[in-house]
Write a protein that holds these residues in place. Structure first.
Motif, PDB file in Angstrom:
ATOM      1  N   UNK A 336       0.821  -1.205   0.000  1.00  0.00           N
ATOM      2  CA  UNK A 336       0.000   0.000   0.000  1.00  0.00           C
ATOM      3  C   UNK A 336       0.859   1.260   0.000  1.00  0.00           C
ATOM      4  N   UNK A 337       1.925   1.252   0.798  1.00  0.00           N
ATOM      5  CA  UNK A 337       2.828   2.404   0.819  1.00  0.00           C
ATOM      6  C   UNK A 337       3.425   2.620  -0.568  1.00  0.00           C
ATOM      7  N   UNK A 338       3.872   1.540  -1.197  1.00  0.00           N
ATOM      8  CA  UNK A 338       4.421   1.658  -2.548  1.00  0.00           C
ATOM      9  C   UNK A 338       3.371   2.160  -3.531  1.00  0.00           C
ATOM     10  N   UNK A 339       2.112   1.727  -3.378  1.00  0.00           N
ATOM     11  CA  UNK A 339       1.055   2.157  -4.280  1.00  0.00           C
ATOM     12  C   UNK A 339       0.772   3.643  -4.192  1.00  0.00           C
ATOM     13  N   UNK A 340       0.794   4.202  -2.987  1.00  0.00           N
ATOM     14  CA  UNK A 340       0.559   5.638  -2.821  1.00  0.00           C
ATOM     15  C   UNK A 340       1.672   6.440  -3.482  1.00  0.00           C
ATOM     16  N   UNK A 341       2.936   6.061  -3.226  1.00  0.00           N
ATOM     17  CA  UNK A 341       4.070   6.766  -3.823  1.00  0.00           C
ATOM     18  C   UNK A 341       4.030   6.639  -5.346  1.00  0.00           C
ATOM     19  N   UNK A 342       3.675   5.467  -5.840  1.00  0.00           N
ATOM     20  CA  UNK A 342       3.569   5.210  -7.279  1.00  0.00           C
ATOM     21  C   UNK A 342       2.572   6.169  -7.933  1.00  0.00           C
ATOM     22  N   UNK A 375      12.010   1.982  -1.741  1.00  0.00           N
ATOM     23  CA  UNK A 375      11.072   1.087  -1.055  1.00  0.00           C
ATOM     24  C   UNK A 375      11.222  -0.341  -1.567  1.00  0.00           C
ATOM     25  N   UNK A 376      11.226  -0.512  -2.889  1.00  0.00           N
ATOM     26  CA  UNK A 376      11.356  -1.861  -3.455  1.00  0.00           C
ATOM     27  C   UNK A 376      12.688  -2.497  -3.045  1.00  0.00           C
ATOM     28  N   UNK A 377      13.759  -1.703  -3.075  1.00  0.00           N
ATOM     29  CA  UNK A 377      15.071  -2.243  -2.712  1.00  0.00           C
ATOM     30  C   UNK A 377      15.114  -2.653  -1.239  1.00  0.00           C
ATOM     31  N   UNK A 378      14.488  -1.852  -0.375  1.00  0.00           N
ATOM     32  CA  UNK A 378      14.497  -2.188   1.053  1.00  0.00           C
ATOM     33  C   UNK A 378      13.675  -3.443   1.328  1.00  0.00           C
ATOM     34  N   UNK A 379      12.527  -3.599   0.637  1.00  0.00           N
ATOM     35  CA  UNK A 379      11.730  -4.812   0.828  1.00  0.00           C
ATOM     36  C   UNK A 379      12.510  -6.053   0.386  1.00  0.00           C
ATOM     37  N   UNK A 380      13.329  -5.888  -0.643  1.00  0.00           N
ATOM     38  CA  UNK A 380      14.029  -7.043  -1.206  1.00  0.00           C
ATOM     39  C   UNK A 380      15.313  -7.370  -0.449  1.00  0.00           C
ATOM     40  N   UNK A 397       9.393   4.100   6.950  1.00  0.00           N
ATOM     41  CA  UNK A 397       8.540   3.824   5.791  1.00  0.00           C
ATOM     42  C   UNK A 397       7.398   4.837   5.697  1.00  0.00           C
ATOM     43  N   UNK A 398       6.749   5.106   6.828  1.00  0.00           N
ATOM     44  CA  UNK A 398       5.651   6.079   6.822  1.00  0.00           C
ATOM     45  C   UNK A 398       6.170   7.479   6.525  1.00  0.00           C
ATOM     46  N   UNK A 399       7.364   7.793   7.037  1.00  0.00           N
ATOM     47  CA  UNK A 399       7.949   9.109   6.767  1.00  0.00           C
ATOM     48  C   UNK A 399       8.289   9.263   5.287  1.00  0.00           C
ATOM     49  N   UNK A 400       8.791   8.200   4.668  1.00  0.00           N
ATOM     50  CA  UNK A 400       9.102   8.266   3.237  1.00  0.00           C
ATOM     51  C   UNK A 400       7.839   8.523   2.421  1.00  0.00           C
ATOM     52  N   UNK A 401       6.755   7.796   2.731  1.00  0.00           N
ATOM     53  CA  UNK A 401       5.498   8.038   2.036  1.00  0.00           C
ATOM     54  C   UNK A 401       4.982   9.438   2.327  1.00  0.00           C
ATOM     55  N   UNK A 402       5.039   9.853   3.594  1.00  0.00           N
ATOM     56  CA  UNK A 402       4.553  11.182   3.965  1.00  0.00           C
ATOM     57  C   UNK A 402       5.334  12.284   3.289  1.00  0.00           C
TER      58      UNK A 402
END
Length: 432
Positions: A336-342, A375-380, A397-402
């Motif tokens: 969801x976080x990735x989807x918002x940034x996307x 985000x993708x790199x950190x998840x992987x 993670x929330x700060x990055x999205x925010x």
């Protein structure tokens, strides 16, 4: 020229997908769409919503005629199927009429209209067919992801999700507690996301018939670009979702025989070194990023300048979609976080393209792209670190999205034109 180029690119893309689908022994998007001229459509509401988009270019009298013709054709189809004893086992018993009307107006545009009127009507028809083709293209993309990527990366995202408190497991138990009423409501919201987008788009395009032109930027463009780019990320980061990887599966696919363990939504997965594992060749690898979250975010953004009822509806659709994606086990919190940034990055790019690229637009798009890649790199590559230090990585993670949300809001406010202050009348001397 731009619309002609977009049409040729779209046609080439559909042909390429048709060939790819045939390679895997599946009917392609063009074949599936052609079938719906006669056979029961997969989504009748979507076809009527597409016809409504086409009708924004028509005067009210022609809109009523078009709607009546679509309903009449559907009634004829229903009576013929009833008389022939044809039982509808899948799809909807209506929608063919709407597709016939859209195709009919394509013929009318070519044979009965000229000049700017022909171009405008073809744009309306193209918009309707693009929405339908987007759905068919998405279905084929999902099948291709399942065939092309037997191995999935769910354990990486599941471990990383410990930094967020395993929201899918938490919300999944909450949705189960609501019983069938909450489940059916969320399922309806989840499935009819495209129809909600059309409602907001109809408001944005309400003046097309009067002004005889489309606005420079509107929701459908963002919706289609999200659907075009999102599946490419699926191919890079294939993930099936917690209900499949850690649960009983859903919608007739997946199941305990393919899952690592039957844990969702009662028991979060244990923290251990993640690894890719093989899943079935049917379940779509469509989690990263969550495109339902991306589309719901786009609806929310574009409804902000609408009347109050649409603003409330946009907010409700976003909250309900986030709840459904987590509560049904289709996505992890990280998705969801990735989807918002996307979405915010795509929206910023489209708006920058329309107004002309400048320093602020380039910086915003570059920053959103960098955050999404991080985000993708950190998840992987950092899931264990994230799970072991949730009070550090969760807020990060929330700060990055925010930060992307804040950058988007701050930048686009400067782009929006400010109304000129009303001129104050000058005091006049009283006549003597």
């Amino acid at each position: 020229m731009l619309w002609a180029t977009a049409g040729l690119v779209t046609l080439g893309f559909l042909i390429a997908l048709e060939i790819a689908a045939r390679h895997y022994g599946l009917p392609g998007p063009m074949t599936n769409q052609a079938r719906e001229v006669i056979f029961p459509p997969k989504s009748g509401p979507l076809l009527y919503a597409s016809m409504a988009l086409m009708m924004v270019v028509l005067p009210w009298r022609e809109r009523l005629i078009a709607a009546g013709a679509a309903i009449g054709i559907d009634v004829v189809f229903f009576l013929v199927r009833w008389a022939a004893g044809a039982e509808i086992t899948e799809g909807h018993p209506f929608g063919n009429g709407a597709l016939w009307v859209v195709l009919g107006y394509a013929v009318i545009a070519v044979t009965r209209r000229t000049g700017p009127e022909r171009v405008l009507l073809l744009k309306g028809v193209g918009l309707a067919l693009l929405l339908v083709a987007g759905r068919k293209t998405g279905d084929i993309w999902l099948l291709i992801t399942s065939k092309a990527h037997p191995a999935v990366l769910d354990p990486y995202v599941a471990i990383a999700d410990h930094a967020l408190g395993n929201p899918s497991w938490l919300v999944g138990r909450m949705v189960e507690a609501t019983g069938p009423i909450g489940t059916h409501l969320l399922d309806w919201v989840y499935v009819q996301l495209a129809v909600a987008a059309v409602v907001v788009s109809l408001y944005q395009l309400r003046n097309v018939a009067i002004e005889r032109r489309f606005p420079s930027h509107y929701l459908v463009r963002t919706f289609l670009v999200i659907g075009l780019l999102g599946p490419a990320i699926y191919m890079i980061f294939p993930v099936v979702g917690p209900v499949f990887a850690y649960g009983p599966g859903a919608s007739g696919t997946g199941g305990p025989q393919w899952a690592l363990a039957n844990l969702w939504p009662d028991t979060p997965p244990p923290i251990s070194a993640p690894h890719a594992f093989t899943y079935d060749d049917i379940t779509p690898r469509n989690c990263m990023p969550s495109l339902h979250t991306a589309w719901a975010t786009a609806i929310f953004i574009h409804s902000r300048k609408a009347p109050r009822v649409l603003r409330f509806a946009g907010t409700f659709w976003l909250i309900a979609t986030l709840t459904a994606t987590l509560g049904f086990g289709y996505h992890y919190g990280a998705d969801l976080i990735a989807g918002v940034v996307f979405t915010l990055t795509i929206e910023a790019a489209l708006r920058s393209h329309e107004r002309g690229w400048d320093r602020s637009g380039i910086q915003l798009v570059a920053y959103g792209t960098a955050v999404f890649a991080a985000l993708l790199a950190s998840y992987r590559y950092l899931p264990m670190k994230m799970a072991e230090h949730p009070w550090v990585f969760g807020p990060l993670l929330l700060l990055a999205m925010g930060s992307v949300i804040y950058g988007y809001v701050r930048t686009t406010r400067l782009w929006d034109p400010t109304p000129a202050p009303a001129r104050q009348p000058q005091p006049q001397p009283e006549p003597v």
